[in-house]
Every structure is written in structure tokens, then in C-alpha cells.
Design a protein around this motif. Sequence first.
Motif, PDB file in Angstrom:
ATOM      1  N   SER A 321       0.819  -1.212   0.000  1.00 37.75           N
ATOM      2  CA  SER A 321       0.000   0.000   0.000  1.00 37.75           C
ATOM      3  C   SER A 321       0.853   1.261   0.000  1.00 37.75           C
ATOM      4  O   SER A 321       0.366   2.350  -0.298  1.00 37.75           O
ATOM      5  CB  SER A 321      -0.908   0.018   1.233  1.00 37.75           C
ATOM      6  OG  SER A 321      -0.141   0.223   2.418  1.00 37.75           O
ATOM      7  N   GLY A 322       2.137   1.115   0.353  1.00 38.98           N
ATOM      8  CA  GLY A 322       3.040   2.266   0.384  1.00 38.98           C
ATOM      9  C   GLY A 322       2.895   3.141   1.607  1.00 38.98           C
ATOM     10  O   GLY A 322       3.469   4.234   1.662  1.00 38.98           O
ATOM     11  N   MET A 383      -8.562   3.661   0.983  1.00 38.37           N
ATOM     12  CA  MET A 383      -7.193   3.964   0.559  1.00 38.37           C
ATOM     13  C   MET A 383      -7.106   4.097  -0.961  1.00 38.37           C
ATOM     14  O   MET A 383      -6.400   4.972  -1.475  1.00 38.37           O
ATOM     15  CB  MET A 383      -6.240   2.875   1.046  1.00 38.37           C
ATOM     16  CG  MET A 383      -5.983   2.876   2.532  1.00 38.37           C
ATOM     17  SD  MET A 383      -4.798   1.611   3.022  1.00 38.37           S
ATOM     18  CE  MET A 383      -3.268   2.312   2.384  1.00 38.37           C
ATOM     19  N   ALA A 384      -7.812   3.226  -1.688  1.00 37.36           N
ATOM     20  CA  ALA A 384      -7.795   3.307  -3.152  1.00 37.36           C
ATOM     21  C   ALA A 384      -8.303   4.669  -3.624  1.00 37.36           C
ATOM     22  O   ALA A 384      -7.705   5.306  -4.504  1.00 37.36           O
ATOM     23  CB  ALA A 384      -8.643   2.178  -3.748  1.00 37.36           C
ATOM     24  N   VAL A 385      -9.394   5.142  -3.033  1.00 40.03           N
ATOM     25  CA  VAL A 385      -9.971   6.440  -3.414  1.00 40.03           C
ATOM     26  C   VAL A 385      -9.031   7.579  -2.995  1.00 40.03           C
ATOM     27  O   VAL A 385      -8.775   8.517  -3.773  1.00 40.03           O
ATOM     28  CB  VAL A 385     -11.359   6.620  -2.768  1.00 40.03           C
ATOM     29  CG1 VAL A 385     -11.902   8.025  -3.039  1.00 40.03           C
ATOM     30  CG2 VAL A 385     -12.333   5.567  -3.304  1.00 40.03           C
ATOM     31  N   PHE A 478       1.305   7.406  -6.906  1.00 33.74           N
ATOM     32  CA  PHE A 478       0.087   7.269  -6.101  1.00 33.74           C
ATOM     33  C   PHE A 478      -1.028   6.563  -6.882  1.00 33.74           C
ATOM     34  O   PHE A 478      -1.813   5.813  -6.298  1.00 33.74           O
ATOM     35  CB  PHE A 478      -0.370   8.639  -5.612  1.00 33.74           C
ATOM     36  CG  PHE A 478       0.583   9.270  -4.625  1.00 33.74           C
ATOM     37  CD1 PHE A 478       1.067   8.544  -3.551  1.00 33.74           C
ATOM     38  CD2 PHE A 478       1.009  10.583  -4.787  1.00 33.74           C
ATOM     39  CE1 PHE A 478       1.959   9.111  -2.646  1.00 33.74           C
ATOM     40  CE2 PHE A 478       1.888  11.154  -3.884  1.00 33.74           C
ATOM     41  CZ  PHE A 478       2.366  10.422  -2.820  1.00 33.74           C
ATOM     42  N   PHE A 479      -1.094   6.776  -8.181  1.00 37.46           N
ATOM     43  CA  PHE A 479      -2.066   6.040  -8.996  1.00 37.46           C
ATOM     44  C   PHE A 479      -1.759   4.534  -8.959  1.00 37.46           C
ATOM     45  O   PHE A 479      -2.668   3.700  -8.892  1.00 37.46           O
ATOM     46  CB  PHE A 479      -2.051   6.535 -10.445  1.00 37.46           C
ATOM     47  CG  PHE A 479      -2.771   7.837 -10.654  1.00 37.46           C
ATOM     48  CD1 PHE A 479      -4.052   8.035 -10.140  1.00 37.46           C
ATOM     49  CD2 PHE A 479      -2.177   8.867 -11.353  1.00 37.46           C
ATOM     50  CE1 PHE A 479      -4.721   9.233 -10.329  1.00 37.46           C
ATOM     51  CE2 PHE A 479      -2.831  10.079 -11.544  1.00 37.46           C
ATOM     52  CZ  PHE A 479      -4.103  10.264 -11.029  1.00 37.46           C
ATOM     53  N   SER A 480      -0.470   4.179  -9.005  1.00 36.93           N
ATOM     54  CA  SER A 480      -0.068   2.765  -8.951  1.00 36.93           C
ATOM     55  C   SER A 480      -0.461   2.141  -7.615  1.00 36.93           C
ATOM     56  O   SER A 480      -0.984   1.016  -7.566  1.00 36.93           O
ATOM     57  CB  SER A 480       1.443   2.635  -9.168  1.00 36.93           C
ATOM     58  OG  SER A 480       1.836   3.162 -10.414  1.00 36.93           O
ATOM     59  N   LEU A 481      -0.221   2.874  -6.525  1.00 43.04           N
ATOM     60  CA  LEU A 481      -0.580   2.361  -5.203  1.00 43.04           C
ATOM     61  C   LEU A 481      -2.094   2.222  -5.069  1.00 43.04           C
ATOM     62  O   LEU A 481      -2.579   1.281  -4.429  1.00 43.04           O
ATOM     63  CB  LEU A 481      -0.044   3.295  -4.116  1.00 43.04           C
ATOM     64  CG  LEU A 481       1.485   3.406  -4.008  1.00 43.04           C
ATOM     65  CD1 LEU A 481       1.872   4.442  -2.966  1.00 43.04           C
ATOM     66  CD2 LEU A 481       2.110   2.055  -3.666  1.00 43.04           C
ATOM     67  N   SER A 482      -2.857   3.127  -5.694  1.00 39.92           N
ATOM     68  CA  SER A 482      -4.313   3.018  -5.682  1.00 39.92           C
ATOM     69  C   SER A 482      -4.761   1.726  -6.365  1.00 39.92           C
ATOM     70  O   SER A 482      -5.668   1.027  -5.869  1.00 39.92           O
ATOM     71  CB  SER A 482      -4.928   4.230  -6.385  1.00 39.92           C
ATOM     72  OG  SER A 482      -6.335   4.124  -6.444  1.00 39.92           O
ATOM     73  N   VAL A 486      -6.935  -1.701  -4.952  1.00 39.60           N
ATOM     74  CA  VAL A 486      -8.089  -2.346  -5.586  1.00 39.60           C
ATOM     75  C   VAL A 486      -7.896  -3.864  -5.592  1.00 39.60           C
ATOM     76  O   VAL A 486      -8.827  -4.631  -5.260  1.00 39.60           O
ATOM     77  CB  VAL A 486      -8.286  -1.819  -7.027  1.00 39.60           C
ATOM     78  CG1 VAL A 486      -9.356  -2.635  -7.750  1.00 39.60           C
ATOM     79  CG2 VAL A 486      -8.677  -0.340  -7.001  1.00 39.60           C
ATOM     80  N   LEU A 487      -6.690  -4.311  -5.924  1.00 42.60           N
ATOM     81  CA  LEU A 487      -6.394  -5.753  -5.891  1.00 42.60           C
ATOM     82  C   LEU A 487      -6.515  -6.301  -4.466  1.00 42.60           C
ATOM     83  O   LEU A 487      -7.014  -7.410  -4.256  1.00 42.60           O
ATOM     84  CB  LEU A 487      -4.980  -6.008  -6.434  1.00 42.60           C
ATOM     85  CG  LEU A 487      -4.736  -5.675  -7.909  1.00 42.60           C
ATOM     86  CD1 LEU A 487      -3.271  -5.916  -8.268  1.00 42.60           C
ATOM     87  CD2 LEU A 487      -5.639  -6.516  -8.807  1.00 42.60           C
TER      88      LEU A 487
END
Length: 524
Positions: A321-322, A383-385, A478-482, A486-487
Motif C-alpha cells: 500500500s506504500g 485507501m484506493a480512493v 500514487f495512482f499505482s498504489l491506488s 483495488v487488488l
Amino acid sequence: MQFSSTLEADKHGYYHPLSDTESSPPSEADRGKFQKHEASHGAPAQRKTRLNKYAFAGALLASTNSILLGYDIGVMSGAVLYIKDDLGITSTQVEVLVGCLNLCSLIGSFASGRTSDYIGRRYTIVLAAATFLIGAILMGLAPSFGFLMAGRVVAGIGVGYSLMIAPVYTAELSPAMTRGFLSSLPEVFINIGALLGYISNYALSGLPYNINWRLMLGLAAFPSIIVALGVMVMPESPRWLVMKGRFGEAKKVLVKTSDSEEEAELRLREMIKAAKDLTHGAGSSNWKGQGAWKELLFEPSRPIRRILISAIGINFFMQASGNDAVMYYTPAVFKDVGIKSRQQLLGVTIIMGIAKTCFVIVSALFLDSFGRRPLLLLGTIGMAVSLAALGIGSKYLGNMDNKPSWAIVLCIVAVCADVSFFSIGLGPITWVYSSEIFPMRLRAQGSSLAISVNRLVSGIVAMTFLSISRLISFGGMFFSLSGIMVLATFFIYFYLPETKGKTLEEIGLLFEDEVPENERHFVS
């Protein structure tokens, strides 16, 4: 109802089961009689959820060890700004300095399982605090980058020990109905430690930069001394005592952590049966955890394989999640979006630390009521949002020469939301879940394996966060961590069963092949 007939004391005062039949786990009839006993004595229905003060005190002392990791995460986020000025190190060296603690904690994580099986849970906590104490002193006195790295290596080993042993000890000591709250205390203290680190950064930032970072890092020595002394009054884990055949001592601890002696007898019988069902050596004073790695990695049964995947999976996503990297590098992120003053940068980290600490306390208080799965799902979706919003804000600010205030505020709110949702779900519940799903004999070494993955992923993310961000920008990171969150949401929804309210001995049934649907609780 009396269960004492199932145990026989030897000349040393240890208790042993008389036979396989007599030491079988309590039947539904036994449980019904126990509940009737409670009712006949006027016990209210909600008594099962009452917090046991003795168990709470033990969990509190064990979890205090986690302040050390939290303090390091918080204090290093600000200290690296001054270390870079004082020692003249590069950005790559900063990444190595920050991430090496997590990678070196692999050593402590791997060793902690066998160590705690050999010398006990309680003395492993002392060992963790003592190791971190040495590391903190080395870091505080470091005259050079090499000396500082040596201190980080030693401190990392202590962190590895601490992260495994505190949740395992707490889970084994706690009654089933309050285990979620008590086992989440390590994450509460990690957040308290991080907040103390942020405050230390802010308070000491006005000192000369060749002094302030040494004080920031060296102050970590004081909590470790308190932990090492306080832990000496804690009881040993009753399940470890059962595994060593010391049933009399286990019963004394269980009486103190249960609402009645009948409940203590009930719990003891379940533990003895679980120990007897495990292979070679369990329940013997000669047992030191032998054979656990073989059962975990080389010849796992299908349920053990499922447990291992669940434990490793949740630990992987916790660090993928970073969150640790975001906390370490928050000043760098906000410097990039337009906040230039170092005191303002450190002030933002204090706001983030307060939000993170408040929400982890909320999660701990409601974990035994709402269950693990709902809070995990809420946390990963949130967290994804939040990370997506942070990515949008960072991308926008990265393309603007004039940094509008609303976009900076959006990034601050998104970071605070991200760490808050982490504190609701993956932060505290990863420790709880990892420590409760393994069977008794494999718990310490299984947890150490899962937490080793946790530390490895944390180290990789921390040591590559700035480098990857330079390639794809902070917004792209941050888009990658989002996407990873989701996964994580899908993994939790489809793979992790609910464990709320079940004893550690009952949880193993959730991973068996044939379990009634109403007991699996995959859907909350």
C-alpha cells in the motif's frame, strides 16, 4: 461443573491429561453447561465481552514495544532532511538509510519464531527491546554515514523481533471476545510512536543540524529501556506453557485472564487438546519449535497452505500500500507540491500523525464488534480512493508553476485520509489476523514468515519510492498504489474468512475443506 478431573498433577506440580478421551475439547454440552453456570450465577449476557484487566495489562506492556518502530518511522521522516545536510549524502543514500531498517528487520522476523518457541514469548520481547536500545544508541552517536547505517542494521533486527512477538503474545494471552481489540494494540502504539517522532522533529528542528538529528534518533533509547523493565512483570503466554507441558503454570495465567475458574478450565482443555493433536513433541518440556518449517513450507496440508497464503497475502498488501513510504517521505512529497518551509513540512506530518492515531484507536475499539472483514474492506476501498485523489492533486500541481492553495489542501486531506483508512483496516488488522489464524504449534514461526514478507516488501517500497517517483512522478506513483489497493480489496473479499469471536483453536476450522457455510463467515 468441574473439569479438574481431566488433569493430573505430577510431583513437580505440572498437569497432564489423563487420556485422549478425557482431554478432548469441550463439547457443545459442556459449553451449554458452562453458559448455564454463568446464567445461574447472575452473569449478564454481555459478560463475555467485558475487558479482562489482567489480559489488558499484559497486552499493553507487550504492545508498548511497537512504539519503537513507530517512533523511527516518524522521526526519520524529518531527521533525513538534516542528515542529508550534515553528512552530505545523496538521495540514493537517503533511500538506503530509510529502507535498510525494514530489510534488516527480516533477520529479526525470521529468527523471532524459533527464538520465541525456545525461550518463550516474554523474554523474546525483552530481547527485542534490548536490541533496539543498542541500535538507537549507535544511531544517536553516529559520527559518519557508515556508523549510522550500522545502528540502523541493529535497530532493524530489534524491530523484526518486536513486530512478530507482540501480536503473537497478545493473541495467545487474550480471551476470544476481546482478542481483536487487544491484538490491535501494537498498531495503536506504532501510531503513537510515529506521532511522538513527528513532535520530536518539530521540537528539535531549531537546533543546529549537526546536533538535532542525533537527538531525534537517540531519544528512541528511552522507550526501549521502559519496555525491557516493564515486560519483566508480564505473565508468560499460556499457550506456550501448554506446548512446553507446563499445564499448572498455564492454568494460573488462564484463571487471571478469564472471568471464572470454569472458563479457565474450558480454555485449558481446548489448548491441551490442540497441543496433543499436533505432531511430535508438542506438550513436552523438550519442545522448541522443531519441525515447524517443514510443515509450513515443504509438506503443508491444504488448510495450512490456505492459512499461509492468507497470512502472507495480507502482510504483502499492508506494505505494498506504500503507507510506510508515504510516512517516511511526506516532507519530500509536500515539498514537491509547493510547501517550502521545513517547519511547515514537519507541521503537516504532525497533522497526519494525529489523524492516523485517532483512527487506529477507533478501529481497535470496534474491531470485535464489526469484525475483521468489514473494516479491512472499508480500509482498502478508502485507501484506493484517497490515493487516487492524491495522484490527481500531485499531477495537477506538478504541471503548474503557480501552486493554487486548493490543490495543496486537497493533497494534505488525501494524505490524511489515506493514512486514516490504513489505520482503520490493514494497519491494525494485519497484526491481529496474522497472529490468530495459525495453529498453536505453527503460530510463532508461521507469523514470523508472514511478517518477514511484510518487512521485505516494506523495505523494497521504502528504498525505491523516490527513485520510481522520479521516473513516473509522485502522481504516477500514487495512482499505482491506488491500483494495488483495488487488488487488495478483491483478495480480502474472496479469500479471508471472518475470525471475530472464535477461539484460536476454533479458527483453524475456517480453513478446512468441509465446513458448514454458516461457520465460514466469508461474507459478513
